[in-house]
Motif scaffolding. Structure first.
Motif, PDB file in Angstrom:
ATOM      1  N   GLU A 111      27.899  -8.253  70.102  1.00 43.75           N
ATOM      2  CA  GLU A 111      27.320  -7.650  68.889  1.00 43.75           C
ATOM      3  C   GLU A 111      25.799  -7.593  68.972  1.00 43.75           C
ATOM      4  N   GLU A 112      25.193  -8.545  69.738  1.00 43.74           N
ATOM      5  CA  GLU A 112      23.725  -8.530  69.864  1.00 43.74           C
ATOM      6  C   GLU A 112      23.255  -7.268  70.577  1.00 43.74           C
ATOM      7  N   VAL A 113      24.053  -6.808  71.567  1.00 43.99           N
ATOM      8  CA  VAL A 113      23.688  -5.572  72.271  1.00 43.99           C
ATOM      9  C   VAL A 113      23.779  -4.403  71.299  1.00 43.99           C
ATOM     10  N   ALA A 114      24.821  -4.429  70.474  1.00 47.83           N
ATOM     11  CA  ALA A 114      24.991  -3.359  69.481  1.00 47.83           C
ATOM     12  C   ALA A 114      23.778  -3.309  68.542  1.00 47.83           C
ATOM     13  N   LYS A 115      23.198  -4.476  68.279  1.00 48.06           N
ATOM     14  CA  LYS A 115      22.015  -4.519  67.396  1.00 48.06           C
ATOM     15  C   LYS A 115      20.717  -4.340  68.195  1.00 48.06           C
ATOM     16  N   CYS A 116      20.818  -4.085  69.500  1.00 50.61           N
ATOM     17  CA  CYS A 116      19.659  -3.928  70.391  1.00 50.61           C
ATOM     18  C   CYS A 116      18.828  -5.209  70.498  1.00 50.61           C
ATOM     19  N   ALA A 117      19.445  -6.363  70.302  1.00 51.43           N
ATOM     20  CA  ALA A 117      18.685  -7.612  70.356  1.00 51.43           C
ATOM     21  C   ALA A 117      18.589  -8.154  71.778  1.00 51.43           C
ATOM     22  N   ILE A 118      19.644  -7.957  72.581  1.00 49.57           N
ATOM     23  CA  ILE A 118      19.613  -8.392  73.981  1.00 49.57           C
ATOM     24  C   ILE A 118      20.228  -7.307  74.863  1.00 49.57           C
ATOM     25  N   LYS A 119      19.881  -7.372  76.134  1.00 46.32           N
ATOM     26  CA  LYS A 119      20.368  -6.347  77.065  1.00 46.32           C
ATOM     27  C   LYS A 119      20.309  -6.943  78.469  1.00 46.32           C
ATOM     28  N   VAL A 120      21.230  -6.513  79.328  1.00 44.76           N
ATOM     29  CA  VAL A 120      21.154  -6.967  80.720  1.00 44.76           C
ATOM     30  C   VAL A 120      21.603  -5.823  81.621  1.00 44.76           C
ATOM     31  N   GLU A 121      20.944  -5.669  82.768  1.00 41.93           N
ATOM     32  CA  GLU A 121      21.383  -4.645  83.726  1.00 41.93           C
ATOM     33  C   GLU A 121      21.194  -5.152  85.145  1.00 41.93           C
ATOM     34  N   LEU A 122      21.910  -4.517  86.053  1.00 38.60           N
ATOM     35  CA  LEU A 122      21.846  -4.933  87.459  1.00 38.60           C
ATOM     36  C   LEU A 122      20.598  -4.349  88.109  1.00 38.60           C
ATOM     37  N   VAL A 123      20.059  -5.090  89.058  1.00 37.16           N
ATOM     38  CA  VAL A 123      18.962  -4.574  89.881  1.00 37.16           C
ATOM     39  C   VAL A 123      19.580  -4.288  91.251  1.00 37.16           C
ATOM     40  N   ASN A 124      19.438  -3.067  91.753  1.00 37.62           N
ATOM     41  CA  ASN A 124      20.018  -2.679  93.067  1.00 37.62           C
ATOM     42  C   ASN A 124      21.515  -2.968  93.182  1.00 37.62           C
ATOM     43  N   ASP A 125      22.267  -2.775  92.079  1.00 35.75           N
ATOM     44  CA  ASP A 125      23.735  -2.983  92.088  1.00 35.75           C
ATOM     45  C   ASP A 125      24.140  -4.351  92.616  1.00 35.75           C
ATOM     46  N   SER A 126      23.251  -5.327  92.474  1.00 31.39           N
ATOM     47  CA  SER A 126      23.570  -6.659  92.993  1.00 31.39           C
ATOM     48  C   SER A 126      23.764  -7.608  91.821  1.00 31.39           C
ATOM     49  N   PHE A 127      24.794  -8.454  91.932  1.00 40.22           N
ATOM     50  CA  PHE A 127      25.036  -9.411  90.852  1.00 40.22           C
ATOM     51  C   PHE A 127      24.194 -10.672  91.018  1.00 40.22           C
ATOM     52  N   THR A 128      23.336 -10.706  92.043  1.00 38.84           N
ATOM     53  CA  THR A 128      22.474 -11.886  92.209  1.00 38.84           C
ATOM     54  C   THR A 128      21.134 -11.674  91.517  1.00 38.84           C
ATOM     55  N   GLU A 129      20.820 -10.420  91.241  1.00 44.03           N
ATOM     56  CA  GLU A 129      19.541 -10.144  90.600  1.00 44.03           C
ATOM     57  C   GLU A 129      19.767  -9.222  89.415  1.00 44.03           C
ATOM     58  N   LEU A 130      19.360  -9.702  88.248  1.00 44.11           N
ATOM     59  CA  LEU A 130      19.571  -8.927  87.029  1.00 44.11           C
ATOM     60  C   LEU A 130      18.251  -8.778  86.287  1.00 44.11           C
ATOM     61  N   LYS A 131      18.235  -7.766  85.420  1.00 50.01           N
ATOM     62  CA  LYS A 131      17.071  -7.596  84.541  1.00 50.01           C
ATOM     63  C   LYS A 131      17.571  -7.799  83.122  1.00 50.01           C
ATOM     64  N   GLY A 132      16.981  -8.747  82.422  1.00 47.55           N
ATOM     65  CA  GLY A 132      17.366  -8.975  81.031  1.00 47.55           C
ATOM     66  C   GLY A 132      16.295  -8.443  80.106  1.00 47.55           C
ATOM     67  N   GLU A 133      16.685  -8.200  78.863  1.00 44.36           N
ATOM     68  CA  GLU A 133      15.694  -7.806  77.852  1.00 44.36           C
ATOM     69  C   GLU A 133      16.056  -8.497  76.553  1.00 44.36           C
ATOM     70  N   ILE A 134      15.046  -8.993  75.856  1.00 43.19           N
ATOM     71  CA  ILE A 134      15.295  -9.535  74.520  1.00 43.19           C
ATOM     72  C   ILE A 134      14.286  -8.929  73.551  1.00 43.19           C
ATOM     73  N   ALA A 135      14.769  -8.703  72.330  1.00 37.85           N
ATOM     74  CA  ALA A 135      13.878  -8.178  71.293  1.00 37.85           C
ATOM     75  C   ALA A 135      13.180  -9.349  70.613  1.00 37.85           C
ATOM     76  N   GLY A 136      11.914  -9.170  70.279  1.00 41.36           N
ATOM     77  CA  GLY A 136      11.185 -10.215  69.547  1.00 41.36           C
ATOM     78  C   GLY A 136      11.836 -10.441  68.192  1.00 41.36           C
ATOM     79  N   PRO A 137      12.123 -11.703  67.828  1.00 45.62           N
ATOM     80  CA  PRO A 137      12.839 -11.977  66.574  1.00 45.62           C
ATOM     81  C   PRO A 137      12.016 -11.617  65.330  1.00 45.62           C
ATOM     82  N   PRO A 138      12.695 -11.227  64.241  1.00 44.49           N
ATOM     83  CA  PRO A 138      11.997 -10.915  62.987  1.00 44.49           C
ATOM     84  C   PRO A 138      11.204 -12.130  62.483  1.00 44.49           C
TER      85      PRO A 138
END
Length: 205
Positions: free
Chosen positions: A20-47
């Motif tokens: 649900e946090e992704v649905a609210k755009c609060a957190i996000k994660v994606e693969l870097v170079n299609d590898s499961f050893t390196e990921l890019k995360g994103e978090i939104a600054g809290p209200p």
């Protein structure tokens, strides 16, 4: 990558994407170079924090011993926070060190980091200069953290008096980020920041 770690990360990756946090755009994660050893995360600054409106990018490296050892995480987006290095993005958070448990997941990590932005632990700092300001000059800390969020994380606030001080230093030939760091570290005291910057330049020459 060890099979157990790869399978686990794949499962957790899906868990984050469906959360649900992704649905609210609060957190996000994606693969870097299609590898499961390196990921890019994103978090939104809290209200209701100086980080509100900002978007913070994280580098996540998953060891082969995962989930028995924690992922290595650091902030790529520059941030002004007592528990995160303003220079390297290194994080001081117990679950990324000795309090990690195999039951924890990527979602736990992202949400814990978001919680850290809401509730700093200045007595266990990663960045002593920021922690000192946080404890001794809370309003100055809020202004500085907001300013960094605006400049580096796409946050909304623009504070012209702080920007003016940076401009005065850049007009003297100081690189903008160095000017911002010096001013932030000396509670926006232009004289002290200037002195420090020129002492550093002299020492290099």
């Amino acid at each position: 990558m060890a099979n157990i770690a790869a399978q686990r990360i794949k499962r957790e990756f899906k868990e984050v994407i469906k959360s649900e946090e992704v649905a609210k755009c609060a957190i996000k994660v994606e693969l870097v170079n299609d590898s499961f050893t390196e990921l890019k995360g994103e978090i939104a600054g809290p209200p209701d924090t100086p980080y509100e409106g900002g978007n913070f990018v994280l580098e996540i490296k998953v060891p082969e011993t995962y989930p028995f050892n924690p992922p290595k995480v650091r902030f790529i987006t520059k941030i002004w926070h007592p528990n995160i290095s303003s220079v390297t993005g290194a994080i001081c958070l117990d679950i990324l060190k000795d309090q990690w448990a195999a039951a924890m997941t990527l979602r736990t990590v992202l949400l814990s980091l978001q919680a850290l932005l809401s509730a700093a632990e200045p007595d266990d700092p990663q960045d002593a200069v920021v922690a000192k300001q946080y404890k001794e000059q809370p309003e100055m800390f809020r202004q500085t953290a907001k300013h960094w969020t605006s400049v580096y994380a796409g946050g909304p606030a623009k504070m012209s008096d702080l920007d003016d001080k940076i401009r005065r230093l850049t007009d003297m030939g100081i690189e903008e980020h160095n000017a911002r760091v010096a001013l932030s570290s000396y509670n926006w005291d232009l004289e002290r920041a200037t002195e420090q910057l020129f002492m550093t330049v002299m020492a290099k020459n």
